[in-house]
Motif scaffolding. Sequence first.
Motif, PDB file in Angstrom:
ATOM      1  N   THR A 153      -5.694  11.302 -15.205  1.00 13.91           N
ATOM      2  CA  THR A 153      -6.389  10.489 -14.197  1.00 13.91           C
ATOM      3  C   THR A 153      -5.446   9.964 -13.117  1.00 13.91           C
ATOM      4  O   THR A 153      -5.841   9.139 -12.296  1.00 13.91           O
ATOM      5  N   MET A 154      -4.191  10.407 -13.099  1.00 10.66           N
ATOM      6  CA  MET A 154      -3.225   9.919 -12.120  1.00 10.66           C
ATOM      7  C   MET A 154      -2.588  11.068 -11.365  1.00 10.66           C
ATOM      8  O   MET A 154      -2.590  12.217 -11.810  1.00 10.66           O
ATOM      9  N   SER A 155      -2.046  10.718 -10.194  1.00 16.04           N
ATOM     10  CA  SER A 155      -1.290  11.684  -9.400  1.00 16.04           C
ATOM     11  C   SER A 155      -0.038  11.011  -8.863  1.00 16.04           C
ATOM     12  O   SER A 155       0.080   9.776  -8.869  1.00 16.04           O
ATOM     13  N   VAL A 156       0.902  11.808  -8.385  1.00 13.68           N
ATOM     14  CA  VAL A 156       2.189  11.300  -7.910  1.00 13.68           C
ATOM     15  C   VAL A 156       2.394  11.770  -6.475  1.00 13.68           C
ATOM     16  O   VAL A 156       2.253  12.971  -6.178  1.00 13.68           O
ATOM     17  N   GLN A 157       2.717  10.838  -5.573  1.00 11.65           N
ATOM     18  CA  GLN A 157       2.964  11.149  -4.169  1.00 11.65           C
ATOM     19  C   GLN A 157       4.390  10.745  -3.778  1.00 11.65           C
ATOM     20  O   GLN A 157       4.919   9.756  -4.285  1.00 11.65           O
ATOM     21  N   GLU A 158       4.972  11.510  -2.885  1.00 13.48           N
ATOM     22  CA  GLU A 158       6.210  11.143  -2.216  1.00 13.48           C
ATOM     23  C   GLU A 158       5.824  10.718  -0.805  1.00 13.48           C
ATOM     24  O   GLU A 158       5.213  11.490  -0.056  1.00 13.48           O
ATOM     25  N   VAL A 159       6.174   9.472  -0.432  1.00 13.02           N
ATOM     26  CA  VAL A 159       5.676   8.895   0.827  1.00 13.02           C
ATOM     27  C   VAL A 159       6.845   8.467   1.695  1.00 13.02           C
ATOM     28  O   VAL A 159       7.769   7.778   1.233  1.00 13.02           O
ATOM     29  N   ASP A 160       6.776   8.883   2.983  1.00 10.78           N
ATOM     30  CA  ASP A 160       7.769   8.457   3.973  1.00 10.78           C
ATOM     31  C   ASP A 160       7.320   7.130   4.571  1.00 10.78           C
ATOM     32  O   ASP A 160       6.242   7.036   5.172  1.00 10.78           O
ATOM     33  N   LEU A 161       8.160   6.096   4.396  1.00  4.27           N
ATOM     34  CA  LEU A 161       7.851   4.770   4.926  1.00  4.27           C
ATOM     35  C   LEU A 161       8.848   4.345   6.002  1.00  4.27           C
ATOM     36  O   LEU A 161       9.018   3.157   6.279  1.00  4.27           O
ATOM     37  N   GLY A 162       9.488   5.335   6.625  1.00  6.16           N
ATOM     38  CA  GLY A 162      10.462   5.026   7.656  1.00  6.16           C
ATOM     39  C   GLY A 162      11.769   4.512   7.106  1.00  6.16           C
ATOM     40  O   GLY A 162      12.570   3.926   7.858  1.00  6.16           O
ATOM     41  N   GLU A 163      12.014   4.722   5.823  1.00  4.37           N
ATOM     42  CA  GLU A 163      13.238   4.276   5.188  1.00  4.37           C
ATOM     43  C   GLU A 163      14.198   5.457   5.009  1.00  4.37           C
ATOM     44  O   GLU A 163      13.890   6.589   5.387  1.00  4.37           O
ATOM     45  N   ASP A 164      15.358   5.185   4.439  1.00  2.98           N
ATOM     46  CA  ASP A 164      16.355   6.248   4.262  1.00  2.98           C
ATOM     47  C   ASP A 164      15.852   7.365   3.351  1.00  2.98           C
ATOM     48  O   ASP A 164      16.219   8.527   3.518  1.00  2.98           O
ATOM     49  N   ALA A 165      15.029   7.000   2.374  1.00  2.32           N
ATOM     50  CA  ALA A 165      14.510   8.003   1.436  1.00  2.32           C
ATOM     51  C   ALA A 165      13.040   7.703   1.165  1.00  2.32           C
ATOM     52  O   ALA A 165      12.603   6.546   1.240  1.00  2.32           O
ATOM     53  N   PRO A 166      12.254   8.731   0.886  1.00  5.48           N
ATOM     54  CA  PRO A 166      10.837   8.481   0.568  1.00  5.48           C
ATOM     55  C   PRO A 166      10.679   7.739  -0.750  1.00  5.48           C
ATOM     56  O   PRO A 166      11.564   7.765  -1.602  1.00  5.48           O
ATOM     57  N   ARG A 167       9.538   7.113  -0.898  1.00  4.18           N
ATOM     58  CA  ARG A 167       9.234   6.395  -2.137  1.00  4.18           C
ATOM     59  C   ARG A 167       8.276   7.217  -2.985  1.00  4.18           C
ATOM     60  O   ARG A 167       7.394   7.921  -2.472  1.00  4.18           O
ATOM     61  N   THR A 168       8.439   7.049  -4.300  1.00  5.02           N
ATOM     62  CA  THR A 168       7.523   7.676  -5.245  1.00  5.02           C
ATOM     63  C   THR A 168       6.402   6.693  -5.561  1.00  5.02           C
ATOM     64  O   THR A 168       6.651   5.529  -5.861  1.00  5.02           O
ATOM     65  N   VAL A 169       5.160   7.189  -5.470  1.00  7.70           N
ATOM     66  CA  VAL A 169       3.992   6.336  -5.708  1.00  7.70           C
ATOM     67  C   VAL A 169       3.098   7.017  -6.737  1.00  7.70           C
ATOM     68  O   VAL A 169       2.730   8.191  -6.570  1.00  7.70           O
ATOM     69  N   VAL A 170       2.764   6.286  -7.791  1.00  5.55           N
ATOM     70  CA  VAL A 170       1.806   6.774  -8.783  1.00  5.55           C
ATOM     71  C   VAL A 170       0.467   6.112  -8.489  1.00  5.55           C
ATOM     72  O   VAL A 170       0.382   4.890  -8.365  1.00  5.55           O
ATOM     73  N   ARG A 206       2.186   0.878  -3.584  1.00  8.68           N
ATOM     74  CA  ARG A 206       0.781   1.015  -3.968  1.00  8.68           C
ATOM     75  C   ARG A 206      -0.014   1.528  -2.764  1.00  8.68           C
ATOM     76  O   ARG A 206       0.037   0.931  -1.676  1.00  8.68           O
ATOM     77  N   LEU A 207      -0.716   2.630  -2.944  1.00 12.46           N
ATOM     78  CA  LEU A 207      -1.591   3.158  -1.902  1.00 12.46           C
ATOM     79  C   LEU A 207      -2.887   2.358  -1.865  1.00 12.46           C
ATOM     80  O   LEU A 207      -3.530   2.167  -2.908  1.00 12.46           O
ATOM     81  N   LEU A 208      -3.287   1.881  -0.682  1.00  6.11           N
ATOM     82  CA  LEU A 208      -4.548   1.152  -0.562  1.00  6.11           C
ATOM     83  C   LEU A 208      -5.675   2.148  -0.359  1.00  6.11           C
ATOM     84  O   LEU A 208      -5.605   3.040   0.509  1.00  6.11           O
ATOM     85  N   ARG A 209      -6.726   1.993  -1.157  1.00  4.46           N
ATOM     86  CA  ARG A 209      -7.856   2.899  -1.073  1.00  4.46           C
ATOM     87  C   ARG A 209      -9.149   2.103  -1.013  1.00  4.46           C
ATOM     88  O   ARG A 209      -9.262   1.005  -1.557  1.00  4.46           O
ATOM     89  N   CYS A 210     -10.144   2.655  -0.343  1.00  2.00           N
ATOM     90  CA  CYS A 210     -11.477   2.057  -0.252  1.00  2.00           C
ATOM     91  C   CYS A 210     -12.332   2.644  -1.373  1.00  2.00           C
ATOM     92  O   CYS A 210     -12.270   3.841  -1.645  1.00  2.00           O
ATOM     93  N   SER A 211     -13.147   1.784  -1.993  1.00  2.44           N
ATOM     94  CA  SER A 211     -13.891   2.227  -3.177  1.00  2.44           C
ATOM     95  C   SER A 211     -15.290   1.639  -3.165  1.00  2.44           C
ATOM     96  O   SER A 211     -15.480   0.453  -2.866  1.00  2.44           O
ATOM     97  N   THR A 212     -16.272   2.442  -3.466  1.00  8.46           N
ATOM     98  CA  THR A 212     -17.657   1.990  -3.573  1.00  8.46           C
ATOM     99  C   THR A 212     -18.022   1.830  -5.043  1.00  8.46           C
ATOM    100  O   THR A 212     -17.367   2.396  -5.922  1.00  8.46           O
ATOM    101  N   PRO A 213     -19.089   1.082  -5.348  1.00 13.27           N
ATOM    102  CA  PRO A 213     -19.487   0.896  -6.754  1.00 13.27           C
ATOM    103  C   PRO A 213     -19.829   2.203  -7.477  1.00 13.27           C
ATOM    104  O   PRO A 213     -19.684   2.291  -8.695  1.00 13.27           O
ATOM    105  N   ASP A 214     -20.280   3.230  -6.724  1.00 14.62           N
ATOM    106  CA  ASP A 214     -20.642   4.481  -7.389  1.00 14.62           C
ATOM    107  C   ASP A 214     -19.464   5.433  -7.527  1.00 14.62           C
ATOM    108  O   ASP A 214     -19.635   6.605  -7.895  1.00 14.62           O
ATOM    109  N   GLY A 215     -18.235   4.957  -7.222  1.00 13.36           N
ATOM    110  CA  GLY A 215     -17.048   5.746  -7.517  1.00 13.36           C
ATOM    111  C   GLY A 215     -16.507   6.580  -6.386  1.00 13.36           C
ATOM    112  O   GLY A 215     -15.566   7.360  -6.584  1.00 13.36           O
ATOM    113  N   VAL A 216     -17.045   6.450  -5.165  1.00 11.64           N
ATOM    114  CA  VAL A 216     -16.509   7.192  -4.025  1.00 11.64           C
ATOM    115  C   VAL A 216     -15.239   6.501  -3.544  1.00 11.64           C
ATOM    116  O   VAL A 216     -15.205   5.275  -3.370  1.00 11.64           O
TER     117      VAL A 216
END
Length: 293
Positions: A153-170, A206-216
Amino acid sequence: PCSLAAALVKLDPEDGEQIMEYFKTHALLIREKAFLQASVREQKKLLVENAKLKNDIEHLKVQLQEKQRRRTGTHTHTHTHTHSKSKPAAIPANHHPPCSSSHDRRDRQNGRRRGERKGEKGKMMRRPRVDVSRLDLRVGRILTTRRHPLAETMSVQEVDLGEDAPRTVVSKLVWKTHLEQLQGSLAVLLCNVKACRLRGVVSQARLLRCSTPDGVIELLAPPSGSAPGDRVTFLNYPGDPDRELQSKQRIWELLQPDLQVDCRGVANYRGCRFEVKGKGLCRAPSLINCIIR
């Protein structure tokens, strides 16, 4: 005893005899108690009581002296026929303040307790603010994304935040879409959360996500023209974010219920919109009237 009785009667004819009877009564009680209490523990208690009685006697003696001085001052004032108010008698240089009695000790203890309560109120007044300005929200670009090796139920992202190295986000970004579609897209991330290990992989934001009650679920999108590292701010809540959110304070958990997407799809906190200065507002791609997680 006779000299003490004579002195008390001389100092205060009205109350001297009663005070002397008080002393005699207590002296008899103490004497009887001394004969009855044989153990070392009881003798120690008796010594403590004697000390308290001595303090009370000294206190009463000082009160009698002060009363006698006031009477003497009043008598002198009557003979001088002056209309001015009599001044209080000056305290002699060799005068010592009365020894503290049990009542005085209780008053000091009560004073300390009141001081502690005031200190607690002061701490309550100095509590840090709890609003969205404490969150370090920044724009990031997702470089890569993959399934979590140990959690379906999880995924892993490498994200560029304008820093020297990308961050790992689960994140929990496994839903009815292809993860590869997220690569190269912009997102809004909470960057001052404490790094934690989730099923063997350390997550640094932490990635911010929008979520509805029906799981979208959709990722919250920054305005077009945003660049990695741009900060998301709030007009009504200025201030610098915390360097790192303390888990004990649970700031994110307290603020999260007020992070919502309105009927126009714009992200806001208590009606104050998510904004990247000079570039625009953060929005949900297609959802409205939903929460942000």
